[in-house]
Design an enzyme around this catalytic site. Structure first.
Site, PDB file in Angstrom:
ATOM      1  N   CYS A 132       6.391  43.985   2.051  1.00  0.00           N
ATOM      2  CA  CYS A 132       6.145  44.448   3.419  1.00  0.00           C
ATOM      3  C   CYS A 132       4.816  43.867   3.874  1.00  0.00           C
ATOM      4  O   CYS A 132       3.808  43.953   3.156  1.00  0.00           O
ATOM      5  CB  CYS A 132       6.110  45.979   3.460  1.00  0.00           C
ATOM      6  SG  CYS A 132       5.628  46.660   5.066  1.00  0.00           S
TER       7      CYS A 132
ATOM      8  N   CYS B 134       9.041  47.392   4.939  1.00  0.00           N
ATOM      9  CA  CYS B 134       9.746  48.512   4.326  1.00  0.00           C
ATOM     10  C   CYS B 134      10.283  49.384   5.469  1.00  0.00           C
ATOM     11  O   CYS B 134       9.931  49.184   6.634  1.00  0.00           O
ATOM     12  CB  CYS B 134       8.820  49.308   3.415  1.00  0.00           C
ATOM     13  SG  CYS B 134       7.450  50.121   4.283  1.00  0.00           S
TER      14      CYS B 134
ATOM     15  N   CYS C  43       2.175  47.196   4.266  1.00  0.00           N
ATOM     16  CA  CYS C  43       1.734  48.026   3.140  1.00  0.00           C
ATOM     17  C   CYS C  43       1.816  47.314   1.796  1.00  0.00           C
ATOM     18  O   CYS C  43       1.271  47.798   0.798  1.00  0.00           O
ATOM     19  CB  CYS C  43       2.530  49.330   3.085  1.00  0.00           C
ATOM     20  SG  CYS C  43       4.274  49.103   2.633  1.00  0.00           S
TER      21      CYS C  43
ATOM     22  N   HIS D 207      -1.711   1.335   7.378  1.00  0.00           N
ATOM     23  CA  HIS D 207      -2.236   1.211   6.005  1.00  0.00           C
ATOM     24  C   HIS D 207      -2.265   2.585   5.349  1.00  0.00           C
ATOM     25  O   HIS D 207      -2.827   3.534   5.896  1.00  0.00           O
ATOM     26  CB  HIS D 207      -3.642   0.601   6.017  1.00  0.00           C
ATOM     27  CG  HIS D 207      -4.231   0.453   4.647  1.00  0.00           C
ATOM     28  ND1 HIS D 207      -3.626  -0.291   3.654  1.00  0.00           N
ATOM     29  CD2 HIS D 207      -5.366   0.961   4.098  1.00  0.00           C
ATOM     30  CE1 HIS D 207      -4.360  -0.244   2.561  1.00  0.00           C
ATOM     31  NE2 HIS D 207      -5.418   0.511   2.799  1.00  0.00           N
TER      32      HIS D 207
ATOM     33  N   CYS E 206       0.812  -1.217   0.000  1.00  0.00           N
ATOM     34  CA  CYS E 206       0.000   0.000   0.000  1.00  0.00           C
ATOM     35  C   CYS E 206       0.847   1.269   0.000  1.00  0.00           C
ATOM     36  O   CYS E 206       0.457   2.287  -0.586  1.00  0.00           O
ATOM     37  CB  CYS E 206      -0.971   0.003   1.178  1.00  0.00           C
ATOM     38  SG  CYS E 206      -0.184  -0.055   2.805  1.00  0.00           S
TER      39      CYS E 206
ATOM     40  N   CYS F  78      12.646  40.933  10.280  1.00  0.00           N
ATOM     41  CA  CYS F  78      12.785  40.869  11.735  1.00  0.00           C
ATOM     42  C   CYS F  78      12.432  39.467  12.211  1.00  0.00           C
ATOM     43  O   CYS F  78      11.253  39.078  12.221  1.00  0.00           O
ATOM     44  CB  CYS F  78      11.901  41.901  12.426  1.00  0.00           C
ATOM     45  SG  CYS F  78      12.114  41.914  14.234  1.00  0.00           S
TER      46      CYS F  78
ATOM     47  N   HIS G 205       8.403  48.944  15.185  1.00  0.00           N
ATOM     48  CA  HIS G 205       9.387  48.796  16.245  1.00  0.00           C
ATOM     49  C   HIS G 205       9.471  50.011  17.174  1.00  0.00           C
ATOM     50  O   HIS G 205      10.350  50.066  18.048  1.00  0.00           O
ATOM     51  CB  HIS G 205      10.760  48.483  15.645  1.00  0.00           C
ATOM     52  CG  HIS G 205      10.817  47.129  14.996  1.00  0.00           C
ATOM     53  ND1 HIS G 205      10.692  46.957  13.641  1.00  0.00           N
ATOM     54  CD2 HIS G 205      10.946  45.886  15.526  1.00  0.00           C
ATOM     55  CE1 HIS G 205      10.764  45.677  13.350  1.00  0.00           C
ATOM     56  NE2 HIS G 205      10.917  44.996  14.477  1.00  0.00           N
TER      57      HIS G 205
ATOM     58  N   CYS H 127      10.061  39.124  15.280  1.00  0.00           N
ATOM     59  CA  CYS H 127       8.623  39.357  15.078  1.00  0.00           C
ATOM     60  C   CYS H 127       7.895  38.120  14.578  1.00  0.00           C
ATOM     61  O   CYS H 127       6.688  38.170  14.342  1.00  0.00           O
ATOM     62  CB  CYS H 127       8.405  40.496  14.070  1.00  0.00           C
ATOM     63  SG  CYS H 127       8.731  42.144  14.727  1.00  0.00           S
TER      64      CYS H 127
ATOM     65  N   CYS I 255       7.400  51.229   7.565  1.00  0.00           N
ATOM     66  CA  CYS I 255       6.580  50.361   8.425  1.00  0.00           C
ATOM     67  C   CYS I 255       7.405  49.736   9.539  1.00  0.00           C
ATOM     68  O   CYS I 255       6.912  49.533  10.656  1.00  0.00           O
ATOM     69  CB  CYS I 255       5.911  49.277   7.585  1.00  0.00           C
ATOM     70  SG  CYS I 255       4.636  49.903   6.459  1.00  0.00           S
TER      71      CYS I 255
ATOM     72  N   HIS J 110      14.016  44.699  19.426  1.00  0.00           N
ATOM     73  CA  HIS J 110      14.234  43.878  18.231  1.00  0.00           C
ATOM     74  C   HIS J 110      15.354  44.461  17.369  1.00  0.00           C
ATOM     75  O   HIS J 110      15.582  45.675  17.362  1.00  0.00           O
ATOM     76  CB  HIS J 110      12.950  43.787  17.398  1.00  0.00           C
ATOM     77  CG  HIS J 110      11.870  42.982  18.052  1.00  0.00           C
ATOM     78  ND1 HIS J 110      10.718  42.605  17.389  1.00  0.00           N
ATOM     79  CD2 HIS J 110      11.769  42.478  19.304  1.00  0.00           C
ATOM     80  CE1 HIS J 110       9.956  41.913  18.203  1.00  0.00           C
ATOM     81  NE2 HIS J 110      10.561  41.829  19.374  1.00  0.00           N
TER      82      HIS J 110
END
Length: 773
Positions: A602, A631, A605, A688, A418, A613, A639, A616, A634, A647
């Protein structure tokens, strides 16, 4: 990862094959529970091992491997190269001696060509694990120099800004075991690992006719010594190669003697014992081309009896070839595989029987009138039942219902097949992504021909393949000595697919993985990916997308390129324990964020990202996706939150053809998404295997295949395969997550429960890589 005492450690003491990306000298491991289970099944000919620094199984023949104690594995792992490990393996006494050393032991340590006296202050690794899945690190010795040798070392007990022990300045040395000797075994010269020492010629002189391994510019190669010549640069060896430097069959190469290592079979005593007592048990063809170890046979005594050939060879007092049979009916047998106090094979009591090989006939229950009526094809003496010469493309969506759905459709199962039936049906019925296997140039033309003409083409044109055709493929695999139980025992589908793709047809690995180890990036090639999960994932009802992202994140992996075919196996322990009660199939796998190179969007956006990151990753407030790309604008916004100020986002390389705007800081074009589509799922329940195939673009275009859905008769019967439509799968895939989580498996409609609860292997393909479009 399990502790080291729950792991079996192994070294690849011989190179797997000239084309393999796995080299001799690799340290590998396998879960001890998994290894013990295979031993109980007498199924250790081919082992699924994981090489240190990787996260996926590689199936290797046991003759290439040598088992190690955990301590020995740590010591060998500390050596810089595979060649040095192979050299050290030749001196088991040195390994044993090093294993007995402990902190406080007085030793000599080699440094800059001198043996210096000191005391061991530290034993262990010097760096983090390269992968979370690695169970051990290399075992180094930290030595504090003593007496007149104090101050002749290299450090103060620190390595890469981490202190492992404390000693005066320049009085500490970290060294592998090959540069350590106990004080009562002071060496006369340092064991410098030169190319000359690696040739093994000082202890094992090479001669014409020896099989050897030698190091090429890229890969290890193999061949036989034809001549040994003197030259101004030293001794040279003329070798008739298995493959030349360009990978072509045969040829001759002149290689420096120092580059050559003599090949020796491992466990020679065991091999010799097997050869003399087991006869042809390895699965080679006997005097009869039809009957081999694993064949289904019948014999006529007082009544007709049926059984499986477990052994073929010679017995005392008999000149003819003898077959050892395990009979279906215990009342017809006389022993358990033992003759005159000597065991030749193992079977239950009163099921074993030794008879003349010439008295055995192929089991006609699978080649007689019943079978001809069942499959509609002629079957001459158990030969191939059907051969479709025309190359047939995958079954089109509009043809599935009339050609493939119904009973006596698909691939007929027989004798633990099988796993192979489900894998072949999944890969070839409605997809062409691996069709290159069927047409590429290969030295294994017989196996490729059976696969193409007797299985794939009939499946696509007639909608049915007899078990005879699959058994013929299994016999050929057994003849190649890849595994002596391929005609009888259950295997794993990934083991079978890897064997076909890697060892038999030498397909280039479709999956290229980038692993990050410090500042160094390494690309690994593989045929499938085993998903490993850490225990901090917080996933309850995961999708395949989430599992893949978390596994890549945990193991610091990325894709080096878009794969034409991506085969994933789910996290589980053996065939019983499942990490998740349900897994949601991702019908479309977005791998954009998993690519090491290429433009990224990004997550906020949608414009071109220039930062990633890692910290994150687990933050679902930002996005449900795993890897987070931003980007500049953002990233600064995200952050600025107090929970993310610590971070440290990393910069992404700007893809060719993209540029950042001076005003906005980003290219306003939307980067493309790279996606793979799900085309099949293999499921397992109580050992199986069955499969689901997504055969069309609609949500309801799902079929379910079981090679042993029904059976006619008992001992003298046969299996009936079935393919059925299962549009209910689409209904559950569209359910909200909370509603799907509350579904009671046994109350789910049709066969949907098996897809969501028993998913084992998921197969994805790139839409642009199909052979027929």
């Amino acid at each position: 990862m399990a502790s080291a005492d729950k792991i079996c450690f192994i070294i690849t003491a011989n190179p797997p094959s000239p084309n393999s990306y796995i080299k001799a000298g690799e340290i590998c491991f396998i879960d001890r529970q998994r290894f013990d289970l295979r031993q109980k099944r007498n199924d250790t000919k081919i082992l699924p091992v994981v090489c240190m620094g990787t996260t996926f199984d590689v199936y290797l023949n046991e003759v290439l491997l040598q088992q190690l104690k955990p301590r020995s594995a740590e010591l060998l792992l500390a050596l810089e190269s595979n060649e040095m490990r192979l050299l050290a393996l030749k001196d088991p006494e040195a390994l044993k001696e090093a294993s007995n050393l402990s902190e406080g032991s007085r030793v000599y340590v080699e440094y800059k060509g001198q043996w210096l006296k000191g005391v061991i202050r530290y034993i262990g690794g010097l760096s983090p694990l390269s992968h979370m899945s690695d169970p051990i690190r290399g075992g180094f010795f930290g030595v504090e120099l003593q007496g007149e040798d104090k101050g002749k070392g290299q450090n103060d007990g620190s390595y890469l800004h981490k202190t492992y022990f404390k000693c005066p300045k320049n009085s500490g040395i970290f060294a592998p075991f090959t540069r350590i000797k106990a004080v009562d075994h002071k060496p006369s010269a340092p064991p410098l690992p030169t190319q000359s020492s690696m040739s093994m010629t000082s202890t094992e002189p090479l001669k014409v006719g020896d099989r050897v391994t030698f190091l090429g510019d890229i890969n290890d190669h193999h061949g036989m010594i034809m001549d040994i010549k003197d030259s101004p640069d030293g001794k040279m060896v003329l070798i008739s190669t298995d493959r030349d430097e360009e990978g072509k069959q045969g040829g001759e190469m002149l290689v420096p003697l120092d580059f050559v290592i003599k090949e020796e079979p491992l466990n020679k005593d065991e091999t010799d014992k097997m050869d003399t007592s087991q006869g042809s048990e390895k699965g080679g063809v006997t005097d009869s081309d039809e009957i081999t170890v694993g064949s289904l046979v019948q014999i006529l005594g007082k009544k007709l009896a049926y059984g499986i050939v477990r052994w073929i060879g010679s017995l005392p007092d008999y000149l003819e070839k003898i077959a050892g049979l395990e009979l279906e009916d215990s009342s017809a047998g006389v022993n358990d595989g033992t003759y005159k106090g000597k065991r030749y094979f193992t079977c239950p009591p009163h099921c074993g029987l030794f008879v003349k090989l010439s008295s055995c006939r192929p089991d006609d229950r699978f080649s007689g009138a019943k079978k001809q009526q069942f499959n509609g094809h002629s079957d001459h003496n158990g030969a191939i039942v059907y051969e479709e010469q025309e190359n047939v493309p995958p079954i089109r969506t509009e043809d599935v219902s009339k050609r493939l759905i119904g009973k006596k459709k698909g691939i007929q199962g027989h004798c633990n097949s099988c796993y192979m039936d489900s894998a072949l049906f999944s890969v070839f019925s409605c997809s062409s992504v691996l069709d290159s296997l069927l047409f590429k140039s290969t030295e294994h033309e017989t196996i490729q021909s059976i696969l193409l003409k007797n299985i794939v083409n009939p499946l696509r044109k007639q909608g049915f393949v007899s078990e005879r055709s699959v058994m013929n493929l299994r016999k050929q695999l057994q003849k190649r000595e890849h595994c002596p139980t391929y005609t009888t025992d259950e295997k794993d589908p990934e083991e079978f697919l890897t064997l076909i793709m890697q060892e038999i047809l030498s397909l280039d690995p479709p999956l290229k993985l980038c692993s990050q180890s410090g500042s160094r990036q390494k690309v690994q090639s593989c045929y499938y990916y085993q998903i490993f999960m850490d225990y901090n994932h917080h996933l309850v009802l995961p999708t395949v997308q989430q599992l893949l992202e978390h596994s890549f994140y945990s193991n610091s992996l990325k894709l080096a390129e878009v794969p034409a075919c991506l085969i994933l196996t789910m996290p589980r322990s053996g065939k019983s324990f499942k990490m998740f009660p349900k897994i949601i199939p991702s019908t479309e796998l977005d791998i954009t964020g998993l690519l090491a190179d290429g433009p990224q969007q990004c997550v906020l956006c949608g414009q071109l990202a220039n930062e990633e990151c890692a910290e994150c990753f687990r933050d679902t407030v930002i996005s449900d996706t795993g890897f987070k790309y931003f980007c500049v604008k953002c990233s600064a916004q995200v952050h600025s939150h107090q929970q993310r100020r610590c971070h440290k986002p990393g910069s992404l390389l700007l893809p060719q053809g993209f540029s950042y705007s001076q005003s906005s800081g980003s290219d306003r074009r939307t980067p493309p998404r790279e996606k793979l589509e799900l085309f099949a799922v293999l499921c397992i329940e109580t050992s199986h295997y069955v499969s689901f195939v997504k055969y069309g673009p609609q949500d309801t275009d799902w079929i379910f295949f079981d090679s042993m859905a029904d059976r006619v008769g008992e001992i003298d019967g046969y299996n009936i395969p079935e393919v059925r439509a299962c549009p209910e799968v689409g209904q559950y895939l569209h359910m909200p997550l909370a509603q799907l989580a509350n579904q009671v498996p046994r109350e789910m409609e049709g066969v949907a429960k098996r897809l969501f609860c028993d998913g084992y292997m998921y197969l994805y393909q790139s839409k642009t890589m199909s052979l027929y479009r």
